[in-house]
Motif scaffolding. Structure first.
Motif, mmCIF file in Angstrom:
data_model
loop_
_atom_site.group_PDB
_atom_site.id
_atom_site.type_symbol
_atom_site.label_atom_id
_atom_site.label_comp_id
_atom_site.label_asym_id
_atom_site.label_seq_id
_atom_site.Cartn_x
_atom_site.Cartn_y
_atom_site.Cartn_z
ATOM 1 N N ALA A 28 0.830 -1.211 0.000
ATOM 2 C CA ALA A 28 0.000 0.000 0.000
ATOM 3 C C ALA A 28 0.865 1.263 0.000
ATOM 4 N N LEU A 29 1.867 1.252 0.892
ATOM 5 C CA LEU A 29 2.764 2.405 0.980
ATOM 6 C C LEU A 29 3.494 2.614 -0.332
ATOM 7 N N TYR A 30 3.979 1.513 -0.891
ATOM 8 C CA TYR A 30 4.780 1.651 -2.098
ATOM 9 C C TYR A 30 3.945 2.182 -3.240
ATOM 10 N N SER A 31 2.704 1.671 -3.364
ATOM 11 C CA SER A 31 1.908 2.110 -4.509
ATOM 12 C C SER A 31 1.551 3.592 -4.392
ATOM 13 N N THR A 38 5.065 9.307 -9.791
ATOM 14 C CA THR A 38 4.748 9.397 -11.212
ATOM 15 C C THR A 38 3.991 10.676 -11.530
ATOM 16 N N SER A 39 3.163 11.156 -10.560
ATOM 17 C CA SER A 39 2.423 12.388 -10.832
ATOM 18 C C SER A 39 3.380 13.593 -10.861
ATOM 19 N N ILE A 40 4.428 13.516 -10.023
ATOM 20 C CA ILE A 40 5.400 14.639 -10.031
ATOM 21 C C ILE A 40 6.167 14.638 -11.342
ATOM 22 N N THR A 47 8.765 4.317 -16.526
ATOM 23 C CA THR A 47 7.740 3.547 -15.812
ATOM 24 C C THR A 47 8.327 3.030 -14.524
ATOM 25 N N PRO A 48 7.552 3.106 -13.420
ATOM 26 C CA PRO A 48 8.095 2.636 -12.125
ATOM 27 C C PRO A 48 8.266 1.117 -12.117
ATOM 28 N N THR A 49 9.386 0.679 -11.644
ATOM 29 C CA THR A 49 9.590 -0.761 -11.514
ATOM 30 C C THR A 49 8.885 -1.241 -10.243
#
Lengths: 150, 322
Positions: A28-31, A38-40, A47-49
């Motif tokens: 949860a924290l990671y997502s 990603t929004s910043i 793409t986030p790994t």
């Protein structure tokens, strides 16, 4: 001995729950952090790994499962002998005392020597002889068996 | 509910039988007086268990033995309500009840007549034919009982209980050959019954004592049977007792006759018999010592049997020192 196995199983279950909760919190924290990242850098194009779980959570899960297994194995009742002569010898040597279950009562399915019926032969019982034998026993001053022996 | 009520009570000592039958009125009060299998009210009552009926049957036997006929009759009534009066097993149980309360031999003859009428109508009624044979035995008509039992076994040759009963009747009559044959039939049906192996050994030993002509043949056969019973059951007191008895007897008699024949039933070599005798002595003294000491895991032996084994060992000691 049962409290050892029970406490090991209980501890293992606690660890397993803790590991599951940790994994849930981690993801949860990671997502959320990944989403803000990603929004910043929305135009960054990277793409986030998907990060794997931390090593300590995996280890905790594995250890917890092993502890539960150990606790359950320790908690099994004593195994019955599978060799005929050992089993038969246990019946002859220990009688009812050898088949007392965890609740202090003689096992419900304990029959003693299953071939004893070939000598007592309930189908051919001579009830009159038994009655006269019993009467003779009473005349000799027989007492009922103590309550513990039944 | 004690476990002993779930098994036929014939072998129980009188003290246990008395205790069971003293508990009978209380037990009969706590269990429902009638259980109807298909009705609305059965939804609210305790479930009917198969054990309940076994308990009633065994309780009835215990009560009859101790003379508590009221409780026995109550058990019988409840069983009849459940299974109907024409149930084969119940016919036998009712006959048993009448046998037990019969005043004299004339009343027993009437019961016997009843059995015969039932059997005339339905010759395949196994429990009642068994009761008829048992009643013949009660009336000390052993030859008739043997004939009836042989007829019974013609129609059901795999009934180990009946073969064992036949063997006992023959042995009572002193007909050891036939008794041995019947016991061998029992062992064909239940080859693992260690107590029946020991029983056959005992009958062979009795035959050896009463028969001088082939005593050694019977004795070595008896020795083999006791060995088999020990092979099937570790620390079997009865088996070791018989082994000790037969091997001592063989040792004392083999000094007189030493002719050997090569066959399956040949006498064992003396050295083997001696070693078996030593083994039996060692095992018997171990069992007696541990059982008398009340060690944990050695308390299942019958006290009378342990005392008998002790006596046999003492007797052996005396004859050695003499």
């Amino acid at each position: 001995m049962t409290w050892i196995s029970n406490s090991i199983t209980g501890l293992g279950l606690i660890f397993l729950t803790h590991a599951g909760y940790s994994a849930h919190e981690h993801s949860a924290l990671y997502s959320t952090s990944a989403a803000t990242l990603t929004s910043i850098s929305s135009h960054g194009g990277t793409t986030p790994t998907v990060a794997s779980l931390p090593l300590d959570i995996s280890i905790e899960t594995i250890v917890a499962i092993f502890m539960i297994c150990l606790g359950l194995v320790l908690g099994t009742p004593e195994l019955r002998p599978i060799q005929w002569r050992v089993w038969a010898g246990k019946i002859e040597r220990e009688g009812e005392d050898g088949f007392i279950g965890g609740d202090g009562e003689v096992d419900k399915y304990y029959v003693g020597n299953p071939f004893r019926v070939l000598e007592s032969r309930p189908g051919f019982v001579d009830i009159r002889k038994q009655r006269s034998e019993f009467a003779a026993w009473v005349r000799e001053g027989g007492q009922p068996a103590p309550a513990s022996k039944s | 509910m004690s476990s002993s009520l779930l098994h036929p009570p014939a072998h129980l000592p009188p003290s246990v039988a008395l205790k069971l039958s003293q508990g009978a009125p209380a037990l009969l009060r706590t269990t429902p007086s009638s259980i109807s299998s298909y009705s609305l009210s059965s939804l609210f009552r305790a479930a009917e268990t198969p054990e309940l009926w076994t308990v009633y049957e065994n309780l009835m036997l215990s009560c009859l033995r101790t003379g508590d006929e009221q409780s026995a009759h109550l058990c019988l009534e409840r069983l009849t309500n459940r299974f109907g009066a024409d149930n084969e097993r119940l016919m036998a149980l009712r006959g048993l009840f009448q046998e037990a309360i019969a005043e004299d031999d004339a009343a027993l003859q009437i019961v016997l007549k009843e059995y015969e009428t039932i059997l005339n109508n339905d010759p395949s009624n196994m429990p009642v034919s068994k009761r008829r044979i048992a009643l013949l035995k009660t009336l000390t008509k052993i030859p008739e009982a043997i004939t009836a039992l042989n007829q019974f076994l013609e129609s059901s040759p795999t009934d180990a209980e009946a073969w064992a009963e036949l063997a006992d009747l023959y042995v009572v009559q002193g007909m050891y050959q036939q008794g041995i044959f019947a016991l061998e039939e029992v062992l064909l049906i239940t080859p693992n019954a260690w107590n029946m192996h020991a029983r056959l050994g005992e009958v062979l030993y009795m035959a050896a004592i009463s028969n001088d002509f082939e005593a050694n043949k019977y004795l070595s056969e008896s020795l083999r049977r006791f060995c088999r019973s020990i092979e099937l059951c570790d620390d079997y007191l009865r088996g070791y007792y018989g082994l000790k008895l037969t091997s001592s007897k063989l040792l004392s008699s083999s000094s007189q006759s030493s002719k050997q024949s090569k066959s399956d039933t040949a006498p064992l070599p003396t050295s083997t018999v001696e070693r078996l005798n030593e083994l039996a002595t060692a095992k018997l003294s171990e069992i007696v010592r541990r059982s008398a000491g009340g060690e944990k895991g050695w308390t299942g032996y019958d006290q009378a049997e342990v005392i008998a084994a002790q006596a046999l060992l003492d007797q052996d000691k005396v004859s050695i020192t003499r």
